[in-house]
Design an enzyme around this catalytic site. Sequence first.
Site, mmCIF file in Angstrom:
data_model
loop_
_atom_site.group_PDB
_atom_site.id
_atom_site.type_symbol
_atom_site.label_atom_id
_atom_site.label_comp_id
_atom_site.label_asym_id
_atom_site.label_seq_id
_atom_site.Cartn_x
_atom_site.Cartn_y
_atom_site.Cartn_z
ATOM 1 N N CYS A 1 48.642 8.824 19.070
ATOM 2 C CA CYS A 1 48.471 8.036 17.854
ATOM 3 C C CYS A 1 49.693 7.141 17.692
ATOM 4 O O CYS A 1 50.811 7.632 17.536
ATOM 5 C CB CYS A 1 48.306 8.939 16.644
ATOM 6 S SG CYS A 1 48.171 8.040 15.080
ATOM 7 N N ASP B 1 57.384 -2.145 11.912
ATOM 8 C CA ASP B 1 57.961 -3.464 11.672
ATOM 9 C C ASP B 1 58.529 -4.124 12.922
ATOM 10 O O ASP B 1 59.016 -5.248 12.847
ATOM 11 C CB ASP B 1 59.082 -3.349 10.627
ATOM 12 C CG ASP B 1 58.560 -2.905 9.275
ATOM 13 O OD1 ASP B 1 57.383 -3.208 8.964
ATOM 14 O OD2 ASP B 1 59.317 -2.238 8.545
ATOM 15 N N HIS C 1 57.799 -2.512 19.006
ATOM 16 C CA HIS C 1 57.655 -1.255 19.726
ATOM 17 C C HIS C 1 56.184 -0.833 19.841
ATOM 18 O O HIS C 1 55.740 -0.358 20.890
ATOM 19 C CB HIS C 1 58.480 -0.163 19.025
ATOM 20 C CG HIS C 1 58.471 1.147 19.723
ATOM 21 N ND1 HIS C 1 59.134 1.360 20.918
ATOM 22 C CD2 HIS C 1 57.877 2.330 19.410
ATOM 23 C CE1 HIS C 1 58.957 2.606 21.308
ATOM 24 N NE2 HIS C 1 58.188 3.216 20.412
#
Length: 165
Positions: free
Chosen positions: A90, A95, A98
Amino acid sequence: MSTILNSNGTQIEIPALQKKVNGKFYVITADWNSDITYTLRDGAIEVLQKAGVAEKNIRSMTVPGTVELVNAAAVAVHGGDAAAVIVIGCVIRGDTPHFDYVCQIAAQGVANLNSQGKAPVIFGVLTVDNLQQAQERAGGILGNKGSEAATAAVTMANYQVSFWF
């Protein structure tokens, strides 16, 4: 025949495992976001059992995160006894970029393994924008994507046997 809720809101049948299918079903789960991934894993294992996979032929293991799923899946595929491999993870958007890197590595790695044709590797990785979307797909209103991944694994294991024999 048992059914599960598909994420598009419909019921899908759990296929029965053909007796000719040999090998183990590997369920490899990322520890990262374990509140979600363990629910997905449990759904996958439950479906494998309902499909007729013997408990001794289900191998469940964990890895630290989604990127590591690819290596663990490669080990399972190249070990020679895999009927199918399910990778469960998951990745929740944040922000930074990555998210994109992790998703790309996991998706490309699984695609590369599948192109080898040794054993099907099922992509049970949620790539979502927020926790609510993950929860909806991990036993929430949109079903359990782990269950769906296991259904795909059994279908593909059956296909492999039908294709070659």
